[in-house]
Design an enzyme around this catalytic site. Structure first.
Site, PDB file in Angstrom:
ATOM      1  N   LYS A  70       2.574  15.767  62.769  1.00 52.42           N
ATOM      2  CA  LYS A  70       3.598  16.451  63.559  1.00 52.42           C
ATOM      3  C   LYS A  70       3.167  17.885  63.899  1.00 52.42           C
ATOM      4  CE  LYS A  70       5.852  12.775  63.666  1.00 52.42           C
ATOM      5  NZ  LYS A  70       6.869  12.115  62.893  1.00 52.42           N
TER       6      LYS A  70
HETATM    7  C1  LIG Z   1       7.700  10.964  62.463  1.00 50.97           C
HETATM    8  C2  LIG Z   1       8.949  10.390  62.968  1.00 50.97           C
HETATM    9  C3  LIG Z   1      10.015  10.026  62.127  1.00 50.97           C
HETATM   10  C4  LIG Z   1       9.991  10.005  60.631  1.00 50.97           C
HETATM   11  O1  LIG Z   1       9.253  10.818  59.990  1.00 50.97           O
HETATM   12  P1  LIG Z   1       8.561  10.654  58.548  1.00 50.97           P
HETATM   13  O2  LIG Z   1       8.476  12.080  58.152  1.00 50.97           O
HETATM   14  O3  LIG Z   1       7.246  10.007  58.769  1.00 50.97           O
HETATM   15  O4  LIG Z   1       9.454   9.862  57.660  1.00 50.97           O
HETATM   16  C5  LIG Z   1      11.184   9.599  62.712  1.00 50.97           C
HETATM   17  N1  LIG Z   1      11.319   9.489  64.034  1.00 50.97           N
HETATM   18  C6  LIG Z   1      10.322   9.787  64.870  1.00 50.97           C
HETATM   19  C7  LIG Z   1      10.540   9.656  66.346  1.00 50.97           C
HETATM   20  C8  LIG Z   1       9.093  10.236  64.368  1.00 50.97           C
HETATM   21  O5  LIG Z   1       8.102  10.515  65.224  1.00 50.97           O
END
Ligand SMILES: *Cc1c(COP(=O)(O)O)cnc(C)c1O
Length: 368
Positions: free
Chosen positions: A180
């Site tokens: 991210k």
């Molecule tokens: C990364 C992501 C999540 C969840 O994140 P985690 O930290 O991996 O549990 C949820 N929704 C979207 C659209 C994402 O890209």
């Protein structure tokens, strides 16, 4: 190989995490609190509550919104599975609404068709870092007394008019996972202006205990706590968010200029009043392009350019969701786009010469 994503760390993250290790207090403590305060301030909300993943944040937010078995929650089928799995975790029903072709986000007209007396929450997803249609979805929610949980996991720092992502709904969820825009390996956050929602989330991450009264369990909860080790890293990342955002936007602008006017290749749209966080730079490979998507991906691989397909199959076609009664043809836009999308590297660790190489390589291919 030019990777599709790479965390942007400096010595300051290393120093910060070392200090926490030396302090002897590594679980949830002062650093988590500091991160929550800074995160809320950045997003422009009153409260932020930290979690050990974005999934935990979404699960907790839905719980705090009062979702019960049998309730309906509307979301997009064109997203990461963590947008929808928490609906199932609470024995509620995921109701999908198709996306808009231009921005990949949930289509307000489709949402409207899916509302019933049981609809409690809409989860719009800021896919690839572009904020959903705040006005129209907000209007639908208000008219029908439905709450909004923004899945802002990909959009930290994105904005719509004067507001930042995570500040438009009743509550929003972020992820600090490794790929991210800012990260501490694994982590999550909710933001809200509602003290009741914030308090419910704090209890849910801590076995249903109130933070002031331990060993008294007010409701079911989980261990969804973030560590101070992770928070220390995230604090340093958050300090650099504006810079990270600026470099991503610069990279995206270079790609937008370099790849324009290629037959059959559709570039991401720029929307008025919206600042894209460019978590992903996603193009579409359509029928009039030089080759199939498959051929193009093989070529990128040969040329050592990393890519991603987000997402190869919409959620309603996986058995976990199909068994609720969904089938192929239900969401034609999501189904079509899942066969066309390719995300190219846009992360802040790219050098200008990497971007030039990506552009040249794709242009050569398109001309042959
Ligand atoms: C990364 C992501 C999540 C969840 O994140 P985690 O930290 O991996 O549990 C949820 N929704 C979207 C659209 C994402 O890209």
């Amino acid at each position: 190989m030019i990777p599709i994503s790479k965390p942007a760390f400096t010595q300051s993250e290393i120093n910060a995490v070392t200090k926490v290790m030396q302090s002897g207090h590594i679980a949830q403590g002062e650093k988590v609190k500091e991160l929550e305060e800074k995160f809320a301030r950045y997003c422009g909300t009153k409260y932020a509550v930290a979690f050990n993943s974005g999934t935990a944040a979404i699960h907790s937010a839905l719980y705090a919104l009062g979702i019960k078995p049998g309730d309906e929650v509307i979301t997009t089928p064109f997203t990461f599975v963590a947008s929808a799995n928490p609906i199932l975790m609470l024995q509620a029903r995921p109701v999908f609404a198709d996306i808009s072709e231009d921005d990949f986000n949930i289509n307000p007209d489709e949402v409207r068709k899916k509302i019933t007396a049981r609809t409690k929450v809409i989860i719009p997803v800021d896919l690839y870092g572009l904020i959903y249609d705040v006005e129209k979805i907000g209007d639908i929610a208000k008219r029908n007394h439905i709450k909004i949980l923004e899945d802002a996991c990909q959009s930290i720092g994105a904005s719509y008019k004067k507001g930042r992502s995570g500040s438009f709904g009743d509550v929003a969820a972020f992820s600090l996972y490794a790929t991210k825009n800012i990260t501490c390996g694994e982590g999550g956050m909710i933001t809200t202006n509602n003290s009741h929602i914030a308090e419910k989330c704090r209890m849910f991450r801590h076995h249903g205990q109130s933070e002031t009264k331990r060993y008294e369990y007010f409701d079911l909860g989980y261990n969804y706590r973030m560590t101070d080790l992770a928070a220390a890293i995230a604090i340093e990342q958050l300090k650099r968010i504006e810079k990270i955002k600026r470099i991503r936007r610069r990279n995206a602008n270079l790609l937008l200029i370099g790849l324009k006017n290629i037959r059959g290749l559709i570039l991401p749209v720029i929307k008025t009043n919206k600042e894209h966080a460019f978590h992903q730079f996603t193009i579409r490979i359509t029928d009039s392009f030089a080759s199939s998507r498959e051929g193009f991906l093989n070529y990128l691989h040969e040329k050592h350019i990393g890519y991603g397909i987000y997402y190869p199959k919409p959620l309603h076609l996986f058995s976990l969701y199909a068994k609720l009664g969904y089938k192929k043809g239900d969401f034609p836009v999501a189904e079509k786009l899942s066969e066309e999308v390719v995300s190219l590297p846009v992360h802040p660790e790219l050098r200008i010469k990497d971007i030039d190489y990506i552009i040249d390589t794709i242009q050569k291919y398109a001309k042959t």
